[in-house]
Scaffold this active site. Structure first.
Site, PDB file in Angstrom:
ATOM      1  N   PHE A 108      12.833  -3.440   0.437  1.00 26.40           N
ATOM      2  CA  PHE A 108      12.876  -4.424   1.543  1.00 26.40           C
ATOM      3  C   PHE A 108      11.674  -5.342   1.491  1.00 26.40           C
ATOM      4  O   PHE A 108      11.735  -6.505   1.913  1.00 26.40           O
ATOM      5  CB  PHE A 108      12.964  -3.713   2.906  1.00 26.40           C
ATOM      6  N   SER A 128       5.476  -4.293  -5.262  1.00 34.85           N
ATOM      7  CA  SER A 128       5.896  -3.310  -4.268  1.00 34.85           C
ATOM      8  C   SER A 128       6.988  -2.411  -4.824  1.00 34.85           C
ATOM      9  O   SER A 128       7.830  -2.838  -5.611  1.00 34.85           O
ATOM     10  CB  SER A 128       6.420  -4.015  -3.006  1.00 34.85           C
ATOM     11  N   ALA A 137       0.813  -1.223   0.000  1.00 38.59           N
ATOM     12  CA  ALA A 137       0.000   0.000   0.000  1.00 38.59           C
ATOM     13  C   ALA A 137       0.849   1.277   0.000  1.00 38.59           C
ATOM     14  O   ALA A 137       0.898   2.011  -0.993  1.00 38.59           O
ATOM     15  CB  ALA A 137      -0.942   0.006   1.204  1.00 38.59           C
ATOM     16  N   TYR A 138       1.563   1.511   1.117  1.00 40.06           N
ATOM     17  CA  TYR A 138       2.236   2.804   1.311  1.00 40.06           C
ATOM     18  C   TYR A 138       3.519   2.889   0.496  1.00 40.06           C
ATOM     19  O   TYR A 138       4.454   2.125   0.707  1.00 40.06           O
ATOM     20  CB  TYR A 138       2.534   3.018   2.795  1.00 40.06           C
ATOM     21  N   ASN A 194       1.520  -3.204   6.003  1.00 38.75           N
ATOM     22  CA  ASN A 194       1.841  -2.984   7.413  1.00 38.75           C
ATOM     23  C   ASN A 194       0.728  -2.246   8.148  1.00 38.75           C
ATOM     24  O   ASN A 194       0.641  -2.314   9.370  1.00 38.75           O
ATOM     25  CB  ASN A 194       3.105  -2.115   7.527  1.00 38.75           C
ATOM     26  N   LYS A 216       6.411  -6.493   8.038  1.00 34.06           N
ATOM     27  CA  LYS A 216       7.288  -6.810   6.916  1.00 34.06           C
ATOM     28  C   LYS A 216       8.726  -6.458   7.282  1.00 34.06           C
ATOM     29  O   LYS A 216       8.940  -5.467   7.953  1.00 34.06           O
ATOM     30  CB  LYS A 216       6.895  -5.994   5.672  1.00 34.06           C
TER      31      LYS A 216
END
Lengths: 247, 247
Positions: free
Chosen positions: B176, B172, B10-11, B116, B148
């Site tokens: 990371f 993503s 998401a972020y 997250n 994560k």
């Protein structure tokens, strides 16, 4: 307080990780500061990320990975010999100027290091800095295959020195390390090398800031996890008096 | 490739975390950029540090902690209402401009988020951005009480969607997170929003760099853990074609 052992963090607490700037700037003139800061920030990140992924690699390998990330990310070419020359500085880091005198003044206590570093790199930097005869033990997290601030790591003090958590004063300038040690149950002194006031002055309202300032803003203030240090000093020079006062 | 589900971070991947700069700069003129970058960097750090300490707090609490660290570290005063106003932006983050169109083009796949974020903050930002009807599931790590890139988190895709790791394409922009998903065994597309070349140009040999540039240097290149993404795109707009090509 019935302290028997004083246990120090190594990198950033006794040894000045910023002292790598001499070699990074010699290798890449004009880029020394940004390399130095990104390298250290990524090095710590990688200890946390690898721990969380269950993919431990020792701190020497992580220090290499983070240096590679830094140089590649900045688009800076490197060959093996240059890379190794920069890495070698980790075995010859400068002590903070007041470190040796502070340790000497505390010689009636059992003195040790507990560090993320691999045993080899710790032994090298301790020997090269002349601290070997002052320290009773140099404890690496390596046997636990996980990094700070995992509680498993701080337990090594008890295992290696045979002292209980209440008999230990842990000393670190790294706020996450202070929190980790408190979370495990040690008494902790935070070496607060950069105050909020100094940081505010340094940042000002500038659009661009030096990478070293960004580093301070990211790494040198206390993490708000609810674990307060028992004692706070601004430099290692203040430590012997603080320990004496605490009794 | 027999992909059934495409699961997005998401972020930073669908939602532009940089869009908080509008509120941080309104609240603290001239400090918006540095607040925005430190806030995000510390937010991620705290997910890793709390996970490692065994002291999970949900992402909303961590986002508050990291904002508090940032403002206090910069010496910026704040009262409850100003703080809450800044935090509220996390429920109203902007989508990347190409996010909705990319998701719409992929509607023949099962589409989900794994983040997250706490369930509440994710549900809020998904609803407020108009993505709710496009996504089958919005999966929060919260049920696992770890963040994560722990493998436990990526396992939630299988639990929640009933699809095996080989049937999932994870997307993503966070390197990371790419590594964490690969480490768990998913197929992964990395959204490489900042190339090494662009970063090098942006940094140049400047003594001071913008905090946003420092952020890019720290967060937007691949981590060298040996987990390569299966696919790489430079923006979400390229994703539908990349998925079609991968078959």
């Amino acid at each position: 307080m019935t302290v028997k052992a004083i246990v120090f963090d190594a990198y950033g607490t006794l040894f000045d990780i910023q002292s790598v700037a001499a070699v990074t700037d010699e290798a890449y003139p004009g880029y020394g500061e940004v390399i130095t800061q990104i390298w250290r920030l990524k090095q710590l990140e990688y200890t946390w990320l690898r721990s969380l992924m269950g993919r431990y690699a020792d701190f020497w390998a992580i220090t290499q990975e983070s240096l590679a990330y830094t140089l590649d990310g900045l688009g800076l070419d490197h060959d093996r010999s240059l890379f190794d020359r920069i890495m070698d500085k980790y075995c010859h880091l400068e002590l903070y100027p007041d470190a040796k005198q502070a340790l000497t003044a505390l010689k009636n206590y059992r003195l040790a290091i507990l560090s993320n570093g691999s045993q080899q790199m710790l032994d090298d930097v301790v020997r090269n800095s002349g601290l070997a005869s002052i320290l009773e033990a140099v404890i690496s997290v390596d046997s636990r295959k996980i990094f700070k601030p995992s509680p498993e790591v701080y337990e090594l003090i008890q295992t290696e020195l045979g002292v209980g958590p209440h008999e230990v004063l842990f000393v670190s300038s790294n706020a996450f390390d202070v929190c980790g040690a408190k979370n495990y149950g040690l008494k902790v002194t935070w070496v607060e090398r950069v105050t909020a006031q100094a940081l505010k002055r340094e940042i000002g309202g500038n659009v661009a800031v030096r990478p070293a300032t960004m580093f301070k803003a990211l790494r040198m203030r206390m993490e708000p996890f609810g674990f307060d240090a028992d004692f706070r000093v601004n430099s290692l020079a203040e430590l012997p008096l603080a320990v004496a006062k605490a009794g």
